[in-house]
Design an enzyme around this catalytic site. Structure first.
Site, PDB file in Angstrom:
ATOM      1  N   HIS A 146       0.805  -1.220   0.000  1.00 40.44           N
ATOM      2  CA  HIS A 146       0.000   0.000   0.000  1.00 40.44           C
ATOM      3  C   HIS A 146       0.840   1.274   0.000  1.00 40.44           C
ATOM      4  O   HIS A 146       0.312   2.360  -0.226  1.00 40.44           O
ATOM      5  CB  HIS A 146      -0.947   0.019   1.210  1.00 40.44           C
ATOM      6  CG  HIS A 146      -0.249   0.289   2.496  1.00 40.44           C
ATOM      7  ND1 HIS A 146       0.544  -0.651   3.124  1.00 40.44           N
ATOM      8  CD2 HIS A 146      -0.207   1.400   3.256  1.00 40.44           C
ATOM      9  CE1 HIS A 146       1.039  -0.123   4.228  1.00 40.44           C
ATOM     10  NE2 HIS A 146       0.604   1.116   4.336  1.00 40.44           N
ATOM     11  N   HIS A 197       1.398   6.778  -0.543  1.00 41.78           N
ATOM     12  CA  HIS A 197       0.635   5.921   0.360  1.00 41.78           C
ATOM     13  C   HIS A 197      -0.784   5.804  -0.187  1.00 41.78           C
ATOM     14  O   HIS A 197      -1.567   6.749  -0.099  1.00 41.78           O
ATOM     15  CB  HIS A 197       0.621   6.539   1.757  1.00 41.78           C
ATOM     16  CG  HIS A 197       0.081   5.651   2.816  1.00 41.78           C
ATOM     17  ND1 HIS A 197      -1.271   5.392   2.963  1.00 41.78           N
ATOM     18  CD2 HIS A 197       0.706   4.964   3.802  1.00 41.78           C
ATOM     19  CE1 HIS A 197      -1.444   4.592   3.992  1.00 41.78           C
ATOM     20  NE2 HIS A 197      -0.267   4.317   4.517  1.00 41.78           N
TER      21      HIS A 197
END
Length: 164
Positions: free
Chosen positions: A73, A88
Site C-alpha cells: 500500500h 501511500h
C-alpha cells in the site's frame, strides 16, 4: 550511485528545479483535509494528497525504490538529489494485507519517471477501507521547497507539483 538526471533544470534565477510527475490521476487536495492525523498533521513530512480516479500509480521521478511495504500500500522512492517521496495509497489499507494491490517494483529497483510502480483494484477495496485518498509525502526535500496546484490532474502531468 546516480548519474546526473535529465529531469533537473535551472531557471533564470539559477534555482535548481526538479521535474515531478503527478503519480496518480485524480484531484489534488491539501493534506489538511486528509482524515488521518499522521498525514494531516504532517508527522511524516509535508506534501499533498490526491483523490484518485483510478488505481494506477507511476514514479514521479527517476530514482531508486527505497522501500515497498509488504502490504504493497506504500512505496518510497529517492532521486539522485536525495529527495525522497512516500506514496501511500488509501487510509487503513495496511489492514488489507496486500489484497487488491499489485506491485510492479521491488525495493532497490531503479525506476524512471512515469514507470508504472503499483496497480490498485479500487473496486475491490473501496468498501473495505476508510478512504482511497493517496497522501504523497516528501520525507526529505534536502532543504528544498515544493508547491502544488489544487486541481484535477492526469497521471504524469508536469504542471501541478514543483520542487525548487
Amino acid at each position: 550511485m546516480f548519474s546526473k538526471l535529465k529531469n533537473i533544470i535551472t531557471n533564470k534565477k539559477n534555482e535548481k528545479i526538479t521535474k515531478f510527475l503527478v503519480p496518480v490521476s485524480g484531484e489534488i487536495i491539501s493534506l489538511d483535509t486528509v482524515d488521518d492525523d499522521v498525514f494531516s498533521q504532517r508527522m511524516m513530512g509535508d506534501g499533498f494528497a490526491i483523490i484518485p480516479s483510478d488505481g494506477n500509480v507511476f514514479s514521479p521521478f527517476d530514482g531508486i525504490v527505497t522501500s515497498i511495504f509488504p502490504t504493497k500500500h506504500a512505496i518510497t522512492i529517492k532521486n539522485s538529489d536525495g529527495i525522497e517521496v512516500l506514496i501511500h495509497f488509501g487510509l487503513d489499507t495496511v489492514n488489507l494485507k496486500g489484497e487488491g494491490f499489485t506491485a510492479h517494483v521491488s525495493s532497490e529497483d531503479r525506476v524512471k519517471a512515469g514507470d508504472l510502480i503499483l496497480s490498485v483494484d479500487i473496486a475491490s477495496i473501496k468498501d473495505k477501507v476508510k478512504s482511497l485518498v493517496v497522501p504523497i509525502i516528501f520525507l526529505d526535500l534536502k532543504e528544498r521547497n515544493f508547491t502544488y496546484n489544487k486541481q484535477n490532474v492526469n497521471c504524469k502531468d508536469t504542471n501541478a507539483v514543483f520542487i525548487k
